[in-house]
Design a protein around this motif. Structure first.
Motif, short mmCIF file in Angstrom:
data_model
loop_
_atom_site.label_atom_id
_atom_site.label_comp_id
_atom_site.label_asym_id
_atom_site.label_seq_id
_atom_site.Cartn_x
_atom_site.Cartn_y
_atom_site.Cartn_z
N GLY A 48 0.94 -1.19 0.10
CA GLY A 48 -0.05 -0.05 -0.09
C GLY A 48 0.87 1.26 -0.01
O GLY A 48 2.13 0.93 0.37
N ALA A 49 0.04 2.55 -0.34
CA ALA A 49 0.98 3.95 -0.31
C ALA A 49 1.46 4.19 1.09
O ALA A 49 2.30 4.95 1.10
N GLY A 50 1.07 3.55 1.93
CA GLY A 50 1.19 4.16 3.36
C GLY A 50 0.64 5.43 3.80
O GLY A 50 0.97 5.94 5.04
N THR A 51 -0.42 5.97 2.99
CA THR A 51 -0.88 7.12 3.40
C THR A 51 -2.05 7.01 4.43
O THR A 51 -2.68 6.13 4.66
N LEU A 111 -7.98 8.43 6.95
CA LEU A 111 -8.44 8.13 8.39
C LEU A 111 -8.83 9.28 9.12
O LEU A 111 -9.22 9.13 10.43
N ASN A 112 -9.03 10.25 8.89
CA ASN A 112 -9.63 11.56 9.32
C ASN A 112 -8.74 11.72 10.88
O ASN A 112 -9.59 11.97 11.77
N GLY A 113 -7.50 11.83 10.57
CA GLY A 113 -6.91 12.35 11.87
C GLY A 113 -6.40 11.34 12.74
O GLY A 113 -5.59 11.34 13.56
N ASP A 137 0.34 2.79 12.31
CA ASP A 137 1.72 2.65 11.86
C ASP A 137 1.58 1.85 10.66
O ASP A 137 0.64 1.10 10.29
N ALA A 138 2.73 1.91 9.84
CA ALA A 138 2.66 1.21 8.66
C ALA A 138 2.80 -0.19 9.01
O ALA A 138 3.61 -0.44 9.79
N LEU A 196 -2.96 1.12 3.54
CA LEU A 196 -2.33 0.70 4.61
C LEU A 196 -2.27 -1.00 4.74
O LEU A 196 -1.32 -1.21 5.40
N ALA A 197 -3.26 -1.64 4.21
CA ALA A 197 -3.52 -3.13 4.58
C ALA A 197 -3.42 -3.87 3.25
O ALA A 197 -4.15 -4.98 3.16
N ARG A 198 -2.95 -3.34 2.37
CA ARG A 198 -2.56 -4.12 1.00
C ARG A 198 -1.38 -4.86 0.95
O ARG A 198 -0.26 -4.19 1.19
#
Length: 185
Positions: free
Chosen positions: A42-45, A49-51, A55-56, A139-141
């Protein structure tokens, strides 16, 4: 001749672990078996998550067994992905040799294998090189990679080789179906 199995990329790169001390006067041979690793892709962004912070994820070393994936580490989850968009009880992963399957457990944000969203409680094959997403594409790919003979440069994809070189995979979690040893001895 004594053999040992190196179970991590680090011990494969630098020889056998200290547990395999060479007996005096005997030769020592290291045998490193292939391993399956879920490598984060995943891109890690975290802006979606709206604030909330997260953790990656780290690479996850897999061994034969049945694993439950979820957001929280207590209870029946063997693989924890502490990201708010991953359900507390998200999916099952079954590994038998090189056969890997994923089953969504009715998660809120779904499970996707190779671009197709899984129906709840339907076991779906995940091939080496395939991708699985546990509710959050950022984040979870993960990509399922196979490292041959303990050589991280021989990983099935360039992304896997780069991830293996950057950080050794986390230890394989204990399978859900692991028998407990309740002997009183």
């Amino acid at each position: 001749m004594r053999s040992c199995i190196a179970t991590s990329t680090r011990s494969a790169r630098f020889g056998c672990s200290s547990r395999c001390a060479q007996p005096s006067g005997r030769s020592l041979r290291c045998l490193v078996v292939s391993k399956l690793v879920l490598t984060p892709t995943g891109a890690g962004t975290t802006t979606h998550l709206n604030g909330e912070s997260a953790d990656a994820p780290v690479p996850i070393l897999l061994a034969n067994g049945l694993y439950q994936v979820g957001r929280v580490g207590n209870g029946p989850n063997n693989i924890t992905i502490p990201i708010p968009t991953v359900s507390s009880r998200h999916a099952l992963i079954r590994i038998e040799g090189d056969f890997v399957s994923v089953t969504d457990l009715g998660s809120t944000n779904g499970t996707v294998v190779d671009g197709l969203e899984l129906a709840p409680n339907v076991e779906t094959m995940l091939a080496v090189g395939g991708e699985v997403t546990f509710g959050d594409e950022f984040l979870a790919r993960f990509q399922l990679c196979k490292e041959e003979a303990g050589d991280p440069s021989a990983a099935s994809t360039p992304a896997a080789a780069a991830a293996a070189a950057a950080a050794p995979p986390a230890s394989a979690p204990a399978p859900a179906a692991a028998p407990s040893n309740n002997s009183s001895e």
